[in-house]
Design a protein around this motif. Sequence first.
Motif, PDB file in Angstrom:
ATOM      1  N   LYS A 167      27.320  39.240  37.583  1.00 51.59           N
ATOM      2  CA  LYS A 167      26.934  40.345  36.712  1.00 51.59           C
ATOM      3  C   LYS A 167      27.517  40.172  35.311  1.00 51.59           C
ATOM      4  O   LYS A 167      28.714  39.939  35.155  1.00 51.59           O
ATOM      5  N   PRO A 168      26.686  40.240  34.256  1.00 51.12           N
ATOM      6  CA  PRO A 168      27.214  40.179  32.889  1.00 51.12           C
ATOM      7  C   PRO A 168      28.237  41.301  32.662  1.00 51.12           C
ATOM      8  O   PRO A 168      28.050  42.426  33.109  1.00 51.12           O
ATOM      9  N   GLY A 169      29.298  40.959  31.990  1.00 45.44           N
ATOM     10  CA  GLY A 169      30.371  41.922  31.782  1.00 45.44           C
ATOM     11  C   GLY A 169      31.514  41.753  32.766  1.00 45.44           C
ATOM     12  O   GLY A 169      32.610  42.262  32.534  1.00 45.44           O
ATOM     13  N   SER A 170      31.265  41.026  33.873  1.00 46.15           N
ATOM     14  CA  SER A 170      32.334  40.726  34.830  1.00 46.15           C
ATOM     15  C   SER A 170      33.014  39.428  34.402  1.00 46.15           C
ATOM     16  O   SER A 170      32.480  38.651  33.621  1.00 46.15           O
ATOM     17  N   LEU A 171      34.200  39.193  34.936  1.00 47.58           N
ATOM     18  CA  LEU A 171      34.929  37.991  34.548  1.00 47.58           C
ATOM     19  C   LEU A 171      34.137  36.731  34.906  1.00 47.58           C
ATOM     20  O   LEU A 171      34.079  35.783  34.121  1.00 47.58           O
ATOM     21  N   MET A 172      33.534  36.703  36.086  1.00 51.50           N
ATOM     22  CA  MET A 172      32.796  35.515  36.506  1.00 51.50           C
ATOM     23  C   MET A 172      31.444  35.393  35.807  1.00 51.50           C
ATOM     24  O   MET A 172      30.877  34.303  35.746  1.00 51.50           O
ATOM     25  N   ALA A 398      36.657  39.584  22.509  1.00 52.55           N
ATOM     26  CA  ALA A 398      37.522  38.797  23.397  1.00 52.55           C
ATOM     27  C   ALA A 398      38.547  39.709  24.061  1.00 52.55           C
ATOM     28  O   ALA A 398      39.194  40.516  23.396  1.00 52.55           O
ATOM     29  N   THR A 399      38.668  39.579  25.374  1.00 52.03           N
ATOM     30  CA  THR A 399      39.678  40.311  26.139  1.00 52.03           C
ATOM     31  C   THR A 399      40.662  39.299  26.704  1.00 52.03           C
ATOM     32  O   THR A 399      40.290  38.457  27.532  1.00 52.03           O
ATOM     33  N   ILE A 400      41.910  39.354  26.242  1.00 53.77           N
ATOM     34  CA  ILE A 400      42.913  38.399  26.719  1.00 53.77           C
ATOM     35  C   ILE A 400      43.278  38.719  28.166  1.00 53.77           C
ATOM     36  O   ILE A 400      43.592  39.857  28.501  1.00 53.77           O
ATOM     37  N   LEU A 401      43.238  37.705  29.016  1.00 54.91           N
ATOM     38  CA  LEU A 401      43.504  37.867  30.442  1.00 54.91           C
ATOM     39  C   LEU A 401      44.932  37.478  30.818  1.00 54.91           C
ATOM     40  O   LEU A 401      45.427  37.868  31.865  1.00 54.91           O
ATOM     41  N   SER A 402      45.585  36.684  29.972  1.00 50.65           N
ATOM     42  CA  SER A 402      46.926  36.179  30.267  1.00 50.65           C
ATOM     43  C   SER A 402      47.992  37.173  29.838  1.00 50.65           C
ATOM     44  O   SER A 402      47.779  37.945  28.896  1.00 50.65           O
ATOM     45  N   TYR A 417      44.209  32.643  28.355  1.00 51.84           N
ATOM     46  CA  TYR A 417      42.843  32.817  28.865  1.00 51.84           C
ATOM     47  C   TYR A 417      42.261  34.092  28.265  1.00 51.84           C
ATOM     48  O   TYR A 417      42.949  35.106  28.151  1.00 51.84           O
ATOM     49  N   ALA A 418      40.977  34.048  27.897  1.00 50.14           N
ATOM     50  CA  ALA A 418      40.309  35.233  27.361  1.00 50.14           C
ATOM     51  C   ALA A 418      38.861  35.258  27.815  1.00 50.14           C
ATOM     52  O   ALA A 418      38.201  34.217  27.918  1.00 50.14           O
ATOM     53  N   GLN A 419      38.375  36.453  28.106  1.00 53.64           N
ATOM     54  CA  GLN A 419      36.977  36.667  28.492  1.00 53.64           C
ATOM     55  C   GLN A 419      36.173  37.052  27.255  1.00 53.64           C
ATOM     56  O   GLN A 419      36.572  37.933  26.495  1.00 53.64           O
ATOM     57  N   SER A 495      39.271  38.573  43.863  1.00 51.20           N
ATOM     58  CA  SER A 495      39.492  37.425  44.743  1.00 51.20           C
ATOM     59  C   SER A 495      38.210  37.029  45.469  1.00 51.20           C
ATOM     60  O   SER A 495      37.856  35.846  45.549  1.00 51.20           O
ATOM     61  N   VAL A 496      37.495  37.997  45.980  1.00 47.25           N
ATOM     62  CA  VAL A 496      36.238  37.722  46.692  1.00 47.25           C
ATOM     63  C   VAL A 496      35.180  37.196  45.720  1.00 47.25           C
ATOM     64  O   VAL A 496      34.453  36.243  46.035  1.00 47.25           O
ATOM     65  N   GLN A 497      35.069  37.788  44.536  1.00 48.17           N
ATOM     66  CA  GLN A 497      34.065  37.359  43.555  1.00 48.17           C
ATOM     67  C   GLN A 497      34.317  35.925  43.083  1.00 48.17           C
ATOM     68  O   GLN A 497      33.378  35.140  42.944  1.00 48.17           O
ATOM     69  N   SER A 498      35.585  35.593  42.837  1.00 47.63           N
ATOM     70  CA  SER A 498      35.901  34.281  42.275  1.00 47.63           C
ATOM     71  C   SER A 498      36.127  33.208  43.326  1.00 47.63           C
ATOM     72  O   SER A 498      36.123  32.016  43.015  1.00 47.63           O
ATOM     73  N   GLY A 499      36.342  33.620  44.583  1.00 52.91           N
ATOM     74  CA  GLY A 499      36.635  32.651  45.630  1.00 52.91           C
ATOM     75  C   GLY A 499      38.042  32.103  45.554  1.00 52.91           C
ATOM     76  O   GLY A 499      38.333  31.031  46.083  1.00 52.91           O
ATOM     77  N   VAL A 500      38.954  32.838  44.904  1.00 51.55           N
ATOM     78  CA  VAL A 500      40.351  32.418  44.743  1.00 51.55           C
ATOM     79  C   VAL A 500      41.232  33.284  45.633  1.00 51.55           C
ATOM     80  O   VAL A 500      41.100  34.510  45.640  1.00 51.55           O
TER      81      VAL A 500
END
Length: 556
Positions: A167-172, A398-402, A417-419, A495-500
């Motif tokens: 989905k656009p707007g999600s991290l993945m 940009a949204t900083i993730l770190s 990291y940034a989205q 975790s489920v969305q990214s598979g991590v």
Amino acid sequence: MVLDYLRHFRTLCDFHTRPLYIVALVPLKSIEVQLEVKDHVATVVSTLNYENKEDKPIEAVFVFPLPGDAAVCHFSAQVGKTQIVAEVKEKQEAKEEYDDALSSGQQAFLLEESEENEMFISVICVLELQVKLAAGHKFDRDIELLIYYKDAHQPTAVVEAGQASAKPGSLMGDPVVMVSLYPEFPQSVMSSLTSCGEFVFLVDRSGSMGCPMNQKTPQETRISSARDTLLLLLKSLPMGCYFNIYSFGSTFEHIFPKSVEYNEMTMEEALKKVEKMEDDLGGTEILQPLQHIYSQPCIPSHPRQLFVFTDGEVGNTKEVIDLVKKNSGSHRCFSFGIGEGASSALINGMAKEGGGHAQFITGTDRMQPKVMQSLRFALQPAVEDISVSWDLPKGVSATILSPPITTIFQGQRSLIYAQLTGQSSETTEGSVTVKFSLAGHQSKNQLHFSLKPAEDSGLTVHRLAARTVICSLESKRKHNGQQDEEIKKKVVELSVQSGVSSSFTAFIAINKDSPESVQGPLQRRIIPTPFYGGECFTKTKCHRPVRESLTGDKSS
């Protein structure tokens, strides 16, 4: 019954951290490790082929050691010619599916992350390669691959396109940019290194420190290596600084009641006592001496630098790391993992939260340069006024993730990291600017990157970014000491969305197509992680609940 199966693990990790090594005491027929380094991401695929030679079905539980900064993003099992790919699910749900599968006679596989293992992501390198080990290698020692490349200190920005199905707007679903900083400070600044400071050394003297360092040199113990490392540091301190030495096991001791000025007399007194240190203090209780050290008042104009030496065998890793983080404003923490198999979660976690640097000592061959590098870091002036700003076209943000960068050392890489959300028809390029000051010297790095990255990327940067967010959320939940269900929900969803993997999820694989069911009660085999070449074993804990087997007997 003879069962052959393969287990595949794919991890994303930093090439300059401790290498990945694999240990198992069950019959291991073969092992293969494939390594791909592309852009700034190292992907490791490990294939383990085991064979059950017993005449009954077994449930094998073993520990798969990982670097503290690795993200597990794939797990599969092959039984005969059947390939079973695991899914990431909420941990309790995965465990229940696993138990139900075993109860119904199905083959099942569960991979869960220990809650004691915090992972911190860091990546590096620019090339593609495959490494093959010589036939017959038994993985009885750490494997380290060193890569040298040009322009090591050149900052970079890598942008990866989002997943088309997300989905656009999600991290993945959105593009993610990874900024890599590996600064080289001017010599004029480095020559002004301060000679002041309070150096506090904390040495593990628990029973496990009497184990051999590695299989090659069984006569060299962890405690002897810790002594040699500490002696080298003591002889290298600048005159006029302050220092003290603590040691711990079930209790703790200190050489001086409080930190003393470093001079010929105090150095000689400390050297004599360090040379007599043995692994004679029992268990591994590191929290109490840390609390005592932090309760001591800091010495004005002498920034506190804490050096910790341990083989990492503690049962409260989270609590220790949280304590270091809580006191990060008053000191820097430099950690040394002594011996092969030292906990990378503890060693890397303490250094990261304490704004310091982690080292792993597995032999005397490279001890001196590693020790001196950490001392140089401790003597470096503090980097101040770190800021990150983005220049993006209208409609893109940009949204900083770190987590915020609080420390930058020469010779140590920092990642951001940034989205990137939104689109723009005006331009296809953006930039990020990182500024900081060191001893009055201003530094500025501006990096340009494309907003139209290639689509086929493998999503490795996204998964590393997801792991960074997951670690931040888990840390926030632990720090608050609350059972925050909203944070847990966010972690599970990402975790489920990214598979991590995360501490709240697990990989679950069930062979639903097998024509034959597993007959008879399962025999559980708990396989401890061994220390190579000796009788010392790292402590492992089985987090599986007590449950009834097919015959009604209870197993743990």
